[in-house]
Design a protein around this motif. Structure first.
Motif, PDB file in Angstrom:
ATOM      1  N   ALA A 425       0.835  -1.210   0.000  1.00  0.00           N
ATOM      2  CA  ALA A 425       0.000   0.000   0.000  1.00  0.00           C
ATOM      3  C   ALA A 425       0.870   1.261   0.000  1.00  0.00           C
ATOM      4  N   THR A 426       0.445   2.259  -0.743  1.00  0.00           N
ATOM      5  CA  THR A 426       1.128   3.540  -0.765  1.00  0.00           C
ATOM      6  C   THR A 426       0.704   4.374   0.440  1.00  0.00           C
ATOM      7  N   ASP A 427       1.441   5.441   0.700  1.00  0.00           N
ATOM      8  CA  ASP A 427       1.058   6.324   1.802  1.00  0.00           C
ATOM      9  C   ASP A 427      -0.338   6.908   1.571  1.00  0.00           C
ATOM     10  N   ALA A 428      -0.644   7.195   0.316  1.00  0.00           N
ATOM     11  CA  ALA A 428      -1.977   7.745   0.007  1.00  0.00           C
ATOM     12  C   ALA A 428      -3.067   6.740   0.351  1.00  0.00           C
ATOM     13  N   GLN A 429      -2.839   5.462   0.056  1.00  0.00           N
ATOM     14  CA  GLN A 429      -3.828   4.434   0.386  1.00  0.00           C
ATOM     15  C   GLN A 429      -3.949   4.254   1.900  1.00  0.00           C
ATOM     16  N   LEU A 430      -2.828   4.348   2.599  1.00  0.00           N
ATOM     17  CA  LEU A 430      -2.883   4.252   4.056  1.00  0.00           C
ATOM     18  C   LEU A 430      -3.681   5.412   4.641  1.00  0.00           C
ATOM     19  N   GLN A 431      -3.446   6.614   4.127  1.00  0.00           N
ATOM     20  CA  GLN A 431      -4.166   7.776   4.625  1.00  0.00           C
ATOM     21  C   GLN A 431      -5.655   7.669   4.315  1.00  0.00           C
ATOM     22  N   ALA A 432      -5.983   7.117   3.151  1.00  0.00           N
ATOM     23  CA  ALA A 432      -7.391   6.929   2.795  1.00  0.00           C
ATOM     24  C   ALA A 432      -8.074   5.965   3.761  1.00  0.00           C
ATOM     25  N   ALA A 433      -7.352   4.923   4.187  1.00  0.00           N
ATOM     26  CA  ALA A 433      -7.915   3.974   5.149  1.00  0.00           C
ATOM     27  C   ALA A 433      -8.160   4.648   6.493  1.00  0.00           C
ATOM     28  N   ASP A 438     -12.354   7.690  10.216  1.00  0.00           N
ATOM     29  CA  ASP A 438     -12.387   8.954  10.966  1.00  0.00           C
ATOM     30  C   ASP A 438     -11.237   9.080  11.966  1.00  0.00           C
ATOM     31  N   ALA A 439     -10.084   8.510  11.622  1.00  0.00           N
ATOM     32  CA  ALA A 439      -8.923   8.601  12.521  1.00  0.00           C
ATOM     33  C   ALA A 439      -8.126   9.864  12.200  1.00  0.00           C
ATOM     34  N   ASP A 440      -8.751  11.026  12.416  1.00  0.00           N
ATOM     35  CA  ASP A 440      -8.088  12.288  12.087  1.00  0.00           C
ATOM     36  C   ASP A 440      -6.927  12.600  13.023  1.00  0.00           C
ATOM     37  N   TRP A 441      -6.826  11.870  14.135  1.00  0.00           N
ATOM     38  CA  TRP A 441      -5.742  12.051  15.086  1.00  0.00           C
ATOM     39  C   TRP A 441      -4.454  11.352  14.644  1.00  0.00           C
ATOM     40  N   ALA A 442      -4.564  10.441  13.676  1.00  0.00           N
ATOM     41  CA  ALA A 442      -3.451   9.544  13.336  1.00  0.00           C
ATOM     42  C   ALA A 442      -2.480  10.190  12.355  1.00  0.00           C
ATOM     43  N   LYS A 443      -1.179   9.978  12.603  1.00  0.00           N
ATOM     44  CA  LYS A 443      -0.118  10.402  11.700  1.00  0.00           C
ATOM     45  C   LYS A 443       0.677   9.165  11.285  1.00  0.00           C
ATOM     46  N   LEU A 444       0.927   9.016  10.003  1.00  0.00           N
ATOM     47  CA  LEU A 444       1.569   7.810   9.491  1.00  0.00           C
ATOM     48  C   LEU A 444       2.954   7.590  10.080  1.00  0.00           C
ATOM     49  N   ASP A 445       3.676   8.677  10.375  1.00  0.00           N
ATOM     50  CA  ASP A 445       5.033   8.518  10.896  1.00  0.00           C
ATOM     51  C   ASP A 445       5.078   8.446  12.415  1.00  0.00           C
ATOM     52  N   ALA A 446       3.919   8.493  13.073  1.00  0.00           N
ATOM     53  CA  ALA A 446       3.891   8.417  14.535  1.00  0.00           C
ATOM     54  C   ALA A 446       4.274   7.020  14.999  1.00  0.00           C
ATOM     55  N   VAL A 447       5.084   6.936  16.043  1.00  0.00           N
ATOM     56  CA  VAL A 447       5.468   5.647  16.625  1.00  0.00           C
ATOM     57  C   VAL A 447       4.402   5.251  17.638  1.00  0.00           C
ATOM     58  N   VAL A 448       3.810   4.093  17.428  1.00  0.00           N
ATOM     59  CA  VAL A 448       2.725   3.629  18.291  1.00  0.00           C
ATOM     60  C   VAL A 448       3.132   2.326  18.961  1.00  0.00           C
ATOM     61  N   GLY A 449       2.270   1.851  19.860  1.00  0.00           N
ATOM     62  CA  GLY A 449       2.548   0.593  20.537  1.00  0.00           C
ATOM     63  C   GLY A 449       3.539   0.774  21.662  1.00  0.00           C
ATOM     64  N   HIS A 450       4.169  -0.330  22.091  1.00  0.00           N
ATOM     65  CA  HIS A 450       5.106  -0.311  23.205  1.00  0.00           C
ATOM     66  C   HIS A 450       6.279   0.625  22.914  1.00  0.00           C
ATOM     67  N   GLY A 451       6.513   1.579  23.809  1.00  0.00           N
ATOM     68  CA  GLY A 451       7.589   2.529  23.610  1.00  0.00           C
ATOM     69  C   GLY A 451       7.192   3.744  22.800  1.00  0.00           C
ATOM     70  N   GLY A 452       5.959   3.794  22.316  1.00  0.00           N
ATOM     71  CA  GLY A 452       5.498   4.920  21.516  1.00  0.00           C
ATOM     72  C   GLY A 452       4.236   5.512  22.093  1.00  0.00           C
ATOM     73  N   VAL A 453       3.418   6.072  21.228  1.00  0.00           N
ATOM     74  CA  VAL A 453       2.158   6.676  21.662  1.00  0.00           C
ATOM     75  C   VAL A 453       1.198   5.577  22.103  1.00  0.00           C
ATOM     76  N   GLU A 454       0.706   5.674  23.325  1.00  0.00           N
ATOM     77  CA  GLU A 454      -0.260   4.705  23.829  1.00  0.00           C
ATOM     78  C   GLU A 454      -1.652   5.097  23.326  1.00  0.00           C
ATOM     79  N   LEU A 455      -2.274   4.209  22.581  1.00  0.00           N
ATOM     80  CA  LEU A 455      -3.579   4.500  22.006  1.00  0.00           C
ATOM     81  C   LEU A 455      -4.697   4.097  22.957  1.00  0.00           C
ATOM     82  N   THR A 456      -5.806   4.825  22.898  1.00  0.00           N
ATOM     83  CA  THR A 456      -6.988   4.447  23.666  1.00  0.00           C
ATOM     84  C   THR A 456      -7.610   3.210  23.008  1.00  0.00           C
ATOM     85  N   PRO A 457      -8.491   2.488  23.721  1.00  0.00           N
ATOM     86  CA  PRO A 457      -9.162   1.342  23.096  1.00  0.00           C
ATOM     87  C   PRO A 457      -9.891   1.706  21.820  1.00  0.00           C
TER      88      PRO A 457
END
Length: 558
Positions: A425-433, A438-457
């Motif tokens: 998938a391209t970055d454009a396809q990822l952003q479309a997903a 409605d994940a307007d809070w999400a940034k593709l380069d953000a580090v998530v999971g253990h050691g990164g941004v802790e996401l709500t359920p």
């Protein structure tokens, strides 16, 4: 609970031999270097014996210069070659261990989910975590010195034979005592270390259960019953370790007896050979030093054999995962419909959970499953998703994907997490997903999971729905995918689910009846049986089980 199998010694050797085959030259070089190091180690006692003889013959002091220099060169050469041999064995072992780890993880991912659940996730996690760690440590710290010490011991007896074969025969008196000790140890150690690794898996499962159910335990005040289970498993693990230490200690005392027998017999034989002029005093000295030198090697073996046995037990558990037959992948039909006929399912020897369930979903139809807790909703959803193989009946399903309320967010950039569902998938396809859910809070380069941004359920569930959008299955199964979110989060997730389910055949286990109300058809389960089905309006008008659920739901939110 039935754990995953443990491999036999023959099965382990078959796997190790296959892993060694493409690295035969590297293994041969490592053995050759260690043999050379062991041979140089023999030169030390022999040269010391030569020095003794020259002194005994009243030669000039300068006569010992050459053997003394030779002794120094042999010591340096042995140290260099020994270090090089250990490095070569470590470099040989690490790629083999990496390949084994990859194969075990790959097979674990292909295991039927129900088989993993039967054995307990703690057992599998213990194998992929603790057992691999034990084996990795042994590859670096135990196996190389054990191999080197074993070669040195073997060549020591060869050195004794070069002085006088009768010295070898005297030294071999140690063998019966050693065999007695080894036989005792092998009988005790193998089962003890295997039990230690198994109990370690049980402890991991107990901890996993308590940590995973921490909220429920606190809410219901179950600490007095839950924590003692962990304590009992932990104490069992400690007791298993103590048993292995006690076995090691008794083994050490038996080897001390062997050392005494071997030293005494070598000294006595040397005395008589010198007295009969068969060998010189220097040769007898060299023989005694050669045998005494083996004490260090015995200590190395003793110090590493525990780790080696622990590693063998870990290896047997890892190879045991590889011995589980890989189930043939289900062959999906090319369409987008779902057809289940006479489905019955039970977990192991437990009661039947689903009773002769028939379920037929047309392409593009959205069906909701409702029912009280324990009615079989999740089991039916997992049968449709091919997560469980039913005890009997036929399943005919196309390309299907499952989203549950338990969502794992992989550590790393969010883009990498999403590409697990669509590697190209391209970055454009990822952003479309992300936009689709409605994940307007999400940034593709953000580090998530253990050691990164802790996401709500709710955010984690949005990521799961975005993965579903990227995977683009013809059939989607949502198992209470909004259950872990609050009211506001649930509304966001319901809108996201509606978006990603557009144009797909969908089976939704409805935690919130508003989801069921929007479905094309509702199926009501009770005790594993279909008791009602129809549209929302039809079932409410029928004033049956669904109507009772709906009225209760509506009153609670009034």
């Amino acid at each position: 609970m039935k754990s995953l199998p443990t491999a036999t010694g023959r099965e382990c050797w078959t796997v190790v031999r296959a892993l060694l085959r493409p690295r035969r030259k590297q293994a041969a070089l490592a053995v050759l270097v260690l043999v050379a190091a062991a041979a140089l180690g023999l030169a030390g006692p022999l040269l010391l014996g030569e020095i003794v003889d020259r002194i005994d013959d009243d030669r000039a002091a300068s006569s010992i210069t050459a053997p003394a220099l030779g002794l120094l060169a042999a010591a340096l050469g042995e140290a260099v070659l020994f270090a090089l041999g250990l490095i070569l064995i470590s470099k040989l072992g690490q790629p083999i261990l990496a390949t084994l780890r990859e194969r075990v993880v790959a097979r674990a991912l292909k295991l039927p989910a129900e088989q993993v659940e039967r054995g307990g996730r703690g057992d599998l996690l213990s194998r992929l975590g603790d057992d691999i760690a034990v084996l990795s440590e042994a590859v670096v710290e135990a196996i190389p010195p054990l191999a080197a010490a074993s070669l040195t011991l073997a060549l020591t007896f060869v050195g004794l034979a070069t002085i006088d074969p009768r010295l070898t025969l005297a030294a071999l008196l140690v063998v019966p005592v050693q065999l007695w000790a080894l036989r005792w140890y092998a009988k005790k150690a193998g089962p003890a270390y295997a039990a230690e690794r198994r109990i370690s898996g049980e402890r991991a499962q107990a901890i996993l259960d308590v940590v995973g159910g921490a909220k429920t335990i606190r809410a219901l005040g179950l600490q007095p019953t839950a924590l003692p289970r962990v304590e009992a498993r932990s104490l069992s693990s400690v007791a298993a370790v103590v048993r292995t230490i006690r076995i090691s200690t008794h083994f050490s005392s038996r080897l001390n007896l062997a050392e005494f027998v071997g030293t005494a017999s070598t000294l006595v034989m040397g005395y008589f050979l010198v007295k009969s002029d068969s060998i010189t005093v220097g040769a007898a000295t060299a023989a005694a030093l050669l045998f005494i030198r083996t004490f260090d090697q015995f200590n190395i073996v003793l110090g590493t054999i525990d780790e080696a046995n622990r590693a063998l037990a870990a290896l047997a558990r890892l190879v045991g995962v590889l011995q589980v037959p890989e189930p043939p992948p289900p062959v999906p039909h090319p369409g987008a419909h779902v057809s289940l006929d006479k489905i019955r399912h039970a977990y192991d020897d437990g009661p039947v959970v689903l009773h002769d369930v028939d379920l037929h979903i047309e392409a593009g139809e959205r069906v909701a499953i409702v029912g009280v807790s324990g009615s079989g909703k999740t089991t039916l959803a997992k049968v449709v998703a091919r997560f469980h193989t039913p005890t009997s009946g036929t399943v005919d399903v196309g390309h299907v994907a499952l989203v549950t309320q338990e969502v794992h967010v992989f550590a790393g950039p969010l883009a990498d997490d999403l590409r697990l569902a669509a590697p190209n998938a391209t970055d454009a396809q990822l952003q479309a997903a992300l936009d689709a859910v409605d994940a307007d809070w999400a940034k593709l380069d953000a580090v998530v999971g253990h050691g990164g941004v802790e996401l709500t359920p709710a955010q984690a569930q949005q990521i799961a729905l975005a993965r579903l959008h990227l995977a683009d299955p013809k059939i989607a199964v949502l198992d209470e995918a909004t259950a872990e979110a609050g009211s506001a989060g649930a509304r966001v997730l319901e809108r996201a689910a509606d978006t990603v389910l557009q144009g797909r055949t969908a089976l939704v286990v409805a935690h919130r009846l508003t989801q069921a109300a929007r479905a094309d058809r509702i199926i009501v389960l009770d005790a594993g049986r279909v008791v009602e089905q129809g549209t929302h309006d039809q079932l409410v008008a029928a004033e049956g089980a669904y109507a009772a659920l709906w009225h209760t739901w509506s009153q609670d939110r009034a």
